[in-house]
Design a protein around this motif. Structure first.
Motif, PDB file in Angstrom:
ATOM      1  N   PRO A 299       0.757  -1.291  -0.180  1.00  0.00           N
ATOM      2  CA  PRO A 299       0.045   0.005  -0.052  1.00  0.00           C
ATOM      3  C   PRO A 299       0.914   1.284  -0.112  1.00  0.00           C
ATOM      4  O   PRO A 299       1.627   1.562   0.676  1.00  0.00           O
ATOM      5  CB  PRO A 299      -0.680  -0.282   1.298  1.00  0.00           C
ATOM      6  N   THR A 300       0.952   2.051  -1.040  1.00  0.00           N
ATOM      7  CA  THR A 300       1.593   3.249  -1.288  1.00  0.00           C
ATOM      8  C   THR A 300       0.635   4.539  -1.791  1.00  0.00           C
ATOM      9  O   THR A 300      -0.070   4.340  -2.409  1.00  0.00           O
ATOM     10  CB  THR A 300       2.498   2.942  -2.459  1.00  0.00           C
ATOM     11  N   LEU A 333      -4.010   4.654 -13.504  1.00  0.00           N
ATOM     12  CA  LEU A 333      -3.859   3.037 -13.262  1.00  0.00           C
ATOM     13  C   LEU A 333      -4.968   2.392 -12.256  1.00  0.00           C
ATOM     14  O   LEU A 333      -5.483   1.402 -12.567  1.00  0.00           O
ATOM     15  CB  LEU A 333      -2.299   3.043 -12.324  1.00  0.00           C
ATOM     16  N   TRP A 334      -5.496   3.280 -11.661  1.00  0.00           N
ATOM     17  CA  TRP A 334      -6.687   2.961 -10.682  1.00  0.00           C
ATOM     18  C   TRP A 334      -7.761   2.650 -11.657  1.00  0.00           C
ATOM     19  O   TRP A 334      -8.757   1.797 -11.643  1.00  0.00           O
ATOM     20  CB  TRP A 334      -7.025   3.797  -9.627  1.00  0.00           C
ATOM     21  N   LEU A 339      -4.293  -0.638 -10.719  1.00  0.00           N
ATOM     22  CA  LEU A 339      -4.122  -0.568  -9.291  1.00  0.00           C
ATOM     23  C   LEU A 339      -5.380  -0.743  -8.547  1.00  0.00           C
ATOM     24  O   LEU A 339      -6.513  -0.240  -9.325  1.00  0.00           O
ATOM     25  CB  LEU A 339      -3.500   0.704  -8.918  1.00  0.00           C
ATOM     26  N   ARG A 340      -5.531  -0.987  -7.336  1.00  0.00           N
ATOM     27  CA  ARG A 340      -6.668  -0.899  -6.366  1.00  0.00           C
ATOM     28  C   ARG A 340      -6.256   0.443  -5.499  1.00  0.00           C
ATOM     29  O   ARG A 340      -5.226   0.603  -5.156  1.00  0.00           O
ATOM     30  CB  ARG A 340      -7.007  -2.183  -5.698  1.00  0.00           C
ATOM     31  N   ARG A 341      -7.529   1.077  -5.412  1.00  0.00           N
ATOM     32  CA  ARG A 341      -7.295   2.034  -4.437  1.00  0.00           C
ATOM     33  C   ARG A 341      -7.860   1.474  -2.830  1.00  0.00           C
ATOM     34  O   ARG A 341      -9.051   1.252  -2.973  1.00  0.00           O
ATOM     35  CB  ARG A 341      -7.985   3.409  -4.887  1.00  0.00           C
ATOM     36  N   PHE A 351      -2.755   2.920  -2.912  1.00  0.00           N
ATOM     37  CA  PHE A 351      -2.807   2.415  -3.898  1.00  0.00           C
ATOM     38  C   PHE A 351      -2.069   1.048  -3.820  1.00  0.00           C
ATOM     39  O   PHE A 351      -0.939   0.891  -3.439  1.00  0.00           O
ATOM     40  CB  PHE A 351      -2.445   3.094  -5.282  1.00  0.00           C
ATOM     41  N   ILE A 352      -2.733   0.108  -4.456  1.00  0.00           N
ATOM     42  CA  ILE A 352      -1.781  -1.326  -4.376  1.00  0.00           C
ATOM     43  C   ILE A 352      -2.210  -2.096  -5.737  1.00  0.00           C
ATOM     44  O   ILE A 352      -3.018  -1.944  -6.329  1.00  0.00           O
ATOM     45  CB  ILE A 352      -2.159  -2.261  -3.168  1.00  0.00           C
TER      46      ILE A 352
END
Length: 354
Positions: A299-300, A333-334, A339-341, A351-352
Motif C-alpha cells: 500500500p503506497t 492506473l486505478w 491498481l486498487r485504491r 494504492f496497491i
C-alpha cells in the motif's frame, strides 16, 4: 511548472529548425508570417516562447500575438522594447492565449491594456483563471492542502503551502474581465490564413493550439514540447479525474497533421516530427505508469512515491506540481484496473497492485 521529466529516448531524431533562439526583446522569423520571441521565466525551464503573426483587419496591417509571458518587470521591459522596436511597424489588435498558466497568460491583462488589443481564449481557460487568481472556493489553499493530506503529504508540508498563501494570485495581479471566446475546432483567420483551434486536455482544462494547414505550422503551446513532458496534474477541485488519460487522448489529435508541420512549442526550440513526438510522449507516460504500478507492491500513497520518482529535493512550490502529477498517474492506473485504491487508512489514500 513542475521540473518536468525529460523525454529523451529518441528526442535526437526530431528535426530542429535552423533558427537561433531570439534574445529577449527581439523577434526572429520562423515561418511565413510568423515571428518567434522568447521571454524569461524565473523557474524551470527558464523561458517561454511567444509568437507574433502578421495580420490585417479593416484598419490595415496589424499583429496577432500568441501568449504573453510571465508577469515580471523584465518581461514587461522586453515587451516595451518590442512594441517600440521590432513590432512597432504595426499595431497589436489581438492576443490569443493558449492556456491560463502564469507563464502564458500572466501578462495578458497588462498587455491588452497597454496595446488596446482584445484577448481571445477558450472559456475553460478563462473561467479557470478567474477561479485560480480570484477568491472562489475551488482555488482555496485550504482545499489543496486537504487534498494533498489525503494522498499522504505530511501536515508540516501542507502547513508550509498554506503559509505561502495565494502565490499565483499575488503574482498575476489582475485578470481580464472580458475576452473573446475561441471554440474548439473554430477556424481563426489571421493574415488571410485559416488557423484551426485544436483543444487539448490534461495539462490544463481547455488548452488551445493553433494549426495552419496551408504551409503547415502548429503553435503547440505546452501540448507537444520537444524535450520534456508537460505537467499533467489532478487538481483538488476534481480529485478523481484522469488527467494522464485526457492528455494522451488529446495528443492523438496531432498525429494526423502533415508530416512537414513546423511545431512551435512554448518551451524549447521549433522542430518537425509531430507524429514522432506523439509517439515519444506516449512511450514516456507508458514507462512512468509501469514504474509507478511496480512500486505499488505494498500500500503506497502519492507522497510515498515522490522520493522514488524525483531524485532531487523538491521545494514546496515544486511539490504541488509533483503531487498533482503522481496522483494523476495513480488515478489513471486505478481507473484502468492496474491498481486498487484502498479505503482511507489514517486519513490517507493508498494504492496497491490488484
Amino acid at each position: 511548472m513542475l521540473p518536468a521529466a525529460t523525454v529523451s529516448d529518441t528526442a535526437h531524431a526530431l528535426e530542429t529548425l535552423d533558427a537561433p533562439a531570439p534574445p529577449p526583446g527581439r523577434r526572429v522569423p520562423v515561418a511565413r508570417g510568423v515571428f518567434w520571441m522568447r521571454m524569461p521565466v524565473a523557474f524551470a525551464p527558464g523561458h517561454v516562447n511567444v509568437w507574433a503573426l502578421e495580420d490585417e483587419d479593416d484598419l490595415g496591417p496589424c499583429w496577432t500575438l500568441v501568449d504573453t509571458g510571465f508577469p515580471c518587470d523584465d518581461t514587461r521591459a522586453h515587451w516595451e522594447g518590442l512594441l517600440s522596436g521590432d513590432l512597432a511597424d504595426r499595431p497589436v489588435r489581438r492576443i490569443l492565449i493558449t492556456h491560463c498558466h502564469p507563464d502564458h497568460f500572466g501578462l495578458g491583462d497588462w498587455l491588452a491594456q497597454r496595446t488596446g488589443a482584445r484577448i481571445w481564449m477558450s472559456l475553460g481557460e478563462y473561467l479557470t483563471a478567474q477561479a485560480w487568481f480570484g477568491d472562489t472556493p475551488a482555488s482555496a489553499i485550504d482545499l489543496m492542502a486537504a487534498f494533498f493530506r489525503l494522498h499522504g503529504l505530511p501536515p508540516e508540508q501542507t502547513d508550509m503551502m498554506q503559509r505561502e498563501g495565494r502565490r499565483y494570485r499575488r503574482t498575476v495581479g489582475s485578470v481580464p474581465v472580458a475576452m473573446r471566446r475561441v471554440l474548439p475546432g473554430e477556424v481563426v483567420t489571421i493574415g488571410g490564413d485559416a488557423w484551426e483551434a485544436i483543444v487539448g486536455h490534461g495539462h490544463s482544462p481547455e488548452h488551445l493550439s493553433f494549426y495552419r494547414a496551408h504551409d503547415p505550422v502548429l503553435i503547440a503551446g505546452d501540448m507537444l514540447l520537444p524535450a520534456i513532458s508537460p505537467n499533467t496534474p489532478t487538481l483538488p477541485f476534481e480529485p478523481e479525474t484522469d488527467a494522464v488519460g485526457h492528455y494522451l487522448d488529446s495528443i492523438e489529435r496531432f498525429r494526423v497533421l502533415a508530416a512537414q508541420t513546423v511545431v512551435l512549442p512554448a518551451h524549447g526550440d521549433p522542430y518537425r516530427g509531430v507524429g514522432l513526438r506523439v509517439d515519444q510522449l506516449r512511450l514516456h507516460h507508458e514507462k512512468r505508469l509501469a514504474q509507478i504500478a511496480a512500486l505499488c507492491d505494498t500500500p503506497t500513497s502519492a507522497f510515498d512515491l515522490l522520493p522514488r520518482l524525483f531524485k532531487r529535493e523538491l521545494d514546496s512550490f515544486q511539490t504541488r506540481f509533483a503531487m498533482g502529477e503522481v496522483i494523476a498517474h495513480l488515478n489513471h492506473l486505478w481507473g484502468n484496473g492496474r491498481l486498487r485504491r484502498l479505503e482511507e487508512q489514517d486519513g490517507v489514500l493508498r494504492f496497491i497492485q490488484p
